[in-house]
Structures are given as C-alpha cells and as structure tokens.
Design a protein around this motif. Sequence first.
Motif, mmCIF file in Angstrom:
data_model
loop_
_atom_site.group_PDB
_atom_site.id
_atom_site.type_symbol
_atom_site.label_atom_id
_atom_site.label_comp_id
_atom_site.label_asym_id
_atom_site.label_seq_id
_atom_site.Cartn_x
_atom_site.Cartn_y
_atom_site.Cartn_z
ATOM 1 N N CYS A 54 0.849 -1.181 0.000
ATOM 2 C CA CYS A 54 0.000 0.000 0.000
ATOM 3 C C CYS A 54 0.891 1.240 0.000
ATOM 4 O O CYS A 54 2.061 1.179 0.391
ATOM 5 C CB CYS A 54 -0.928 -0.003 1.208
ATOM 6 S SG CYS A 54 -2.058 -1.426 1.238
ATOM 7 N N PHE A 55 0.326 2.366 -0.419
ATOM 8 C CA PHE A 55 1.141 3.538 -0.683
ATOM 9 C C PHE A 55 0.488 4.814 -0.181
ATOM 10 O O PHE A 55 -0.720 4.881 0.032
ATOM 11 C CB PHE A 55 1.406 3.666 -2.188
ATOM 12 C CG PHE A 55 2.124 2.484 -2.768
ATOM 13 C CD1 PHE A 55 3.511 2.451 -2.833
ATOM 14 C CD2 PHE A 55 1.405 1.387 -3.228
ATOM 15 C CE1 PHE A 55 4.166 1.349 -3.348
ATOM 16 C CE2 PHE A 55 2.058 0.283 -3.754
ATOM 17 C CZ PHE A 55 3.443 0.265 -3.804
ATOM 18 N N ARG A 56 1.315 5.825 -0.005
ATOM 19 C CA ARG A 56 0.869 7.198 0.196
ATOM 20 C C ARG A 56 1.318 7.962 -1.038
ATOM 21 O O ARG A 56 2.480 7.911 -1.425
ATOM 22 C CB ARG A 56 1.485 7.780 1.462
ATOM 23 C CG ARG A 56 1.194 9.258 1.660
ATOM 24 C CD ARG A 56 1.685 9.758 3.010
ATOM 25 N NE ARG A 56 0.776 9.340 4.086
ATOM 26 C CZ ARG A 56 1.079 8.433 5.013
ATOM 27 N NH1 ARG A 56 2.258 7.826 5.001
ATOM 28 N NH2 ARG A 56 0.202 8.111 5.946
ATOM 29 N N ILE A 57 0.377 8.648 -1.689
ATOM 30 C CA ILE A 57 0.732 9.374 -2.899
ATOM 31 C C ILE A 57 0.429 10.863 -2.738
ATOM 32 O O ILE A 57 -0.425 11.252 -1.940
ATOM 33 C CB ILE A 57 0.001 8.827 -4.148
ATOM 34 C CG1 ILE A 57 -1.495 9.151 -4.087
ATOM 35 C CG2 ILE A 57 0.225 7.339 -4.308
ATOM 36 C CD1 ILE A 57 -2.223 8.868 -5.394
ATOM 37 N N ARG A 58 1.144 11.652 -3.499
ATOM 38 C CA ARG A 58 0.894 13.094 -3.591
ATOM 39 C C ARG A 58 0.276 13.341 -4.969
ATOM 40 O O ARG A 58 0.999 13.386 -5.965
ATOM 41 C CB ARG A 58 2.192 13.877 -3.406
ATOM 42 C CG ARG A 58 2.827 13.688 -2.046
ATOM 43 C CD ARG A 58 4.114 14.484 -1.897
ATOM 44 N NE ARG A 58 4.736 14.225 -0.609
ATOM 45 C CZ ARG A 58 4.447 14.880 0.516
ATOM 46 N NH1 ARG A 58 3.545 15.862 0.488
ATOM 47 N NH2 ARG A 58 5.046 14.577 1.647
ATOM 48 N N PRO A 59 -1.049 13.470 -5.030
ATOM 49 C CA PRO A 59 -1.715 13.541 -6.338
ATOM 50 C C PRO A 59 -1.189 14.633 -7.257
ATOM 51 O O PRO A 59 -1.181 14.468 -8.471
ATOM 52 C CB PRO A 59 -3.182 13.779 -5.969
ATOM 53 C CG PRO A 59 -3.326 13.228 -4.598
ATOM 54 C CD PRO A 59 -2.017 13.502 -3.918
ATOM 55 N N HIS A 60 -0.750 15.744 -6.675
ATOM 56 C CA HIS A 60 -0.286 16.847 -7.516
ATOM 57 C C HIS A 60 1.122 16.611 -8.049
ATOM 58 O O HIS A 60 1.605 17.392 -8.870
ATOM 59 C CB HIS A 60 -0.363 18.162 -6.739
ATOM 60 C CG HIS A 60 -1.762 18.564 -6.404
ATOM 61 N ND1 HIS A 60 -2.564 19.274 -7.266
ATOM 62 C CD2 HIS A 60 -2.525 18.299 -5.301
ATOM 63 C CE1 HIS A 60 -3.758 19.457 -6.700
ATOM 64 N NE2 HIS A 60 -3.759 18.879 -5.520
ATOM 65 N N ARG A 61 1.760 15.535 -7.591
ATOM 66 C CA ARG A 61 3.072 15.181 -8.121
ATOM 67 C C ARG A 61 3.017 13.922 -8.972
ATOM 68 O O ARG A 61 4.038 13.441 -9.453
ATOM 69 C CB ARG A 61 4.073 14.960 -6.974
ATOM 70 C CG ARG A 61 4.364 16.224 -6.184
ATOM 71 C CD ARG A 61 5.404 15.961 -5.118
ATOM 72 N NE ARG A 61 5.664 17.155 -4.316
ATOM 73 C CZ ARG A 61 6.495 17.196 -3.284
ATOM 74 N NH1 ARG A 61 7.167 16.095 -2.948
ATOM 75 N NH2 ARG A 61 6.683 18.304 -2.611
ATOM 76 N N VAL A 62 1.819 13.372 -9.111
ATOM 77 C CA VAL A 62 1.623 12.213 -9.972
ATOM 78 C C VAL A 62 1.068 12.714 -11.296
ATOM 79 O O VAL A 62 0.174 13.546 -11.332
ATOM 80 C CB VAL A 62 0.654 11.197 -9.342
ATOM 81 C CG1 VAL A 62 0.397 10.034 -10.285
ATOM 82 C CG2 VAL A 62 1.216 10.688 -8.021
ATOM 83 N N ALA A 63 1.608 12.208 -12.391
ATOM 84 C CA ALA A 63 1.210 12.708 -13.709
ATOM 85 C C ALA A 63 -0.270 12.497 -13.936
ATOM 86 O O ALA A 63 -0.833 11.469 -13.582
ATOM 87 C CB ALA A 63 2.016 12.013 -14.801
ATOM 88 N N ALA A 64 -0.891 13.478 -14.554
ATOM 89 C CA ALA A 64 -2.277 13.334 -14.974
ATOM 90 C C ALA A 64 -2.322 12.444 -16.205
ATOM 91 O O ALA A 64 -1.322 12.211 -16.864
ATOM 92 C CB ALA A 64 -2.874 14.700 -15.291
ATOM 93 N N GLY A 65 -3.519 11.933 -16.494
ATOM 94 C CA GLY A 65 -3.640 11.107 -17.691
ATOM 95 C C GLY A 65 -4.381 9.827 -17.403
ATOM 96 O O GLY A 65 -5.281 9.790 -16.574
ATOM 97 N N ASP A 66 -3.987 8.750 -18.066
ATOM 98 C CA ASP A 66 -4.750 7.510 -17.949
ATOM 99 C C ASP A 66 -4.520 6.839 -16.602
ATOM 100 O O ASP A 66 -3.657 7.222 -15.830
ATOM 101 C CB ASP A 66 -4.428 6.551 -19.101
ATOM 102 C CG ASP A 66 -2.985 6.064 -19.068
ATOM 103 O OD1 ASP A 66 -2.529 5.651 -17.987
ATOM 104 O OD2 ASP A 66 -2.331 6.083 -20.118
ATOM 105 N N GLY A 67 -5.321 5.797 -16.324
ATOM 106 C CA GLY A 67 -5.312 5.160 -15.018
ATOM 107 C C GLY A 67 -4.012 4.489 -14.648
ATOM 108 O O GLY A 67 -3.771 4.208 -13.480
ATOM 109 N N SER A 68 -3.141 4.211 -15.625
ATOM 110 C CA SER A 68 -1.931 3.454 -15.314
ATOM 111 C C SER A 68 -0.980 4.211 -14.410
ATOM 112 O O SER A 68 -0.109 3.621 -13.786
ATOM 113 C CB SER A 68 -1.209 3.071 -16.609
ATOM 114 O OG SER A 68 -0.744 4.224 -17.284
ATOM 115 N N VAL A 69 -1.112 5.546 -14.336
ATOM 116 C CA VAL A 69 -0.179 6.309 -13.525
ATOM 117 C C VAL A 69 -0.576 6.309 -12.046
ATOM 118 O O VAL A 69 0.201 6.712 -11.203
ATOM 119 C CB VAL A 69 -0.038 7.760 -14.033
ATOM 120 C CG1 VAL A 69 0.467 7.771 -15.455
ATOM 121 C CG2 VAL A 69 -1.348 8.524 -13.922
#
Length: 202
Positions: free
Chosen positions: A103-118
Amino acid sequence: MVERLPEGANVVGPRAVVRLKQAEYDRVWDRFSKRFGFRPGMARSTWPAIREPVESVTWSLDRLDDDPGDVQLDAMVAAVHAGLRECTPPRGTLLVLDWQHECFRIRPHRVAAGDGSVWVPSVMPDADYHIHLAENFSYGTFGHPWERTLCVMGSPLLDRVGGSVKVEPPYTAAEAVKRLRGHDGRSCCSMRRSLSALRSVS
C-alpha cells in the motif's frame, strides 16, 4: 535507499509515491476496518463489504461491460482521478490501499495526470479491493472486485465527480433500498439521504 515504486507509476516530483512500512500498513488497515466495518469476502452475504457512508454513491461496473474501446471506463477513471486531485491540497497526500498487497501514500499533484496506469493501483478494482482515501478518511473511493462496484464517498469528492460520470447510477430507488436493507441495516432516514444522493448525480 531508493524507494521502490509500484509498476506503472509515473511521477513528476520527489516522493510522489511512498510505500507504507509494515507498522503503518497495519495501523491504516486497522483504522479503515473499524471506521467502515470492512468485511472482505466473495460471498454475497458480505457485500457491499463496507458500511457505505450516507454521503456516498455506488456505481455498478457491470454497466461498463458493453463499452467498446473502454471509452466510458477511461472517462470514469479520469473523472475520479481529477476529483481526488482537486479535493487534495497541493502538498496533501492520499492513502492508496490494495487488499493484502503493498500500500502507498501518494501526492496527487506530483503524480502525472492522464490515464489510469499512472495511479497504481487504479481506483477500479482488479481482483482485489482498491481503496483511495484522504488521510482523515473524509473522502475517497472503494472498489469492490466481486460485487463489481465503485463507491465514491464524501461530499467534496461527490461534488466534483457526480456530474462528470456518465455511467448510470447502479440501482433504481427500490433496488437501492433493498440493497441497503440487505447489507447495511441503516435507518430509513439514512436510506432516504443516500437515495437523494443517487438522484442528484443521475
């Protein structure tokens, strides 16, 4: 030590995706189970697997079976990802839980926008429960692999996602009441509020 990212993760900033260590993994799942009454299982008697909040809408993914080119699926994923990003402050984080996996903690504004694979795992369930939640559990999603549903929870997220998702809400009013009575046991008042939410995004 270099943080090992989930396969498919596409980041645009440092520490965009961080794996939860075992102690925090255990604490987060314990919090989640207590807050939502999580009861995993393939049997219908365990569905919908959580106590769905009054401020929530659940879509049936069966409606996406007839979806040439996955057009509706991709649009739904994009709408939910955009909603999660908009709900989360620029430096904020989300918890990404994958039942019985890392499981992970993510920073959505640092994750690329686009398709679900990211966004790994995707908000869509894939043989396991996929959960994306605010740190305080005030909004998020719960993907159920066997009921084949996606529950969107919390007013902030519903306000952003409801009007964008073109897949029909999963049940008529009568069917929704039957499902809530069969699996959730909430009061009639809570049922009416849930049904109002369903109508508001249809």
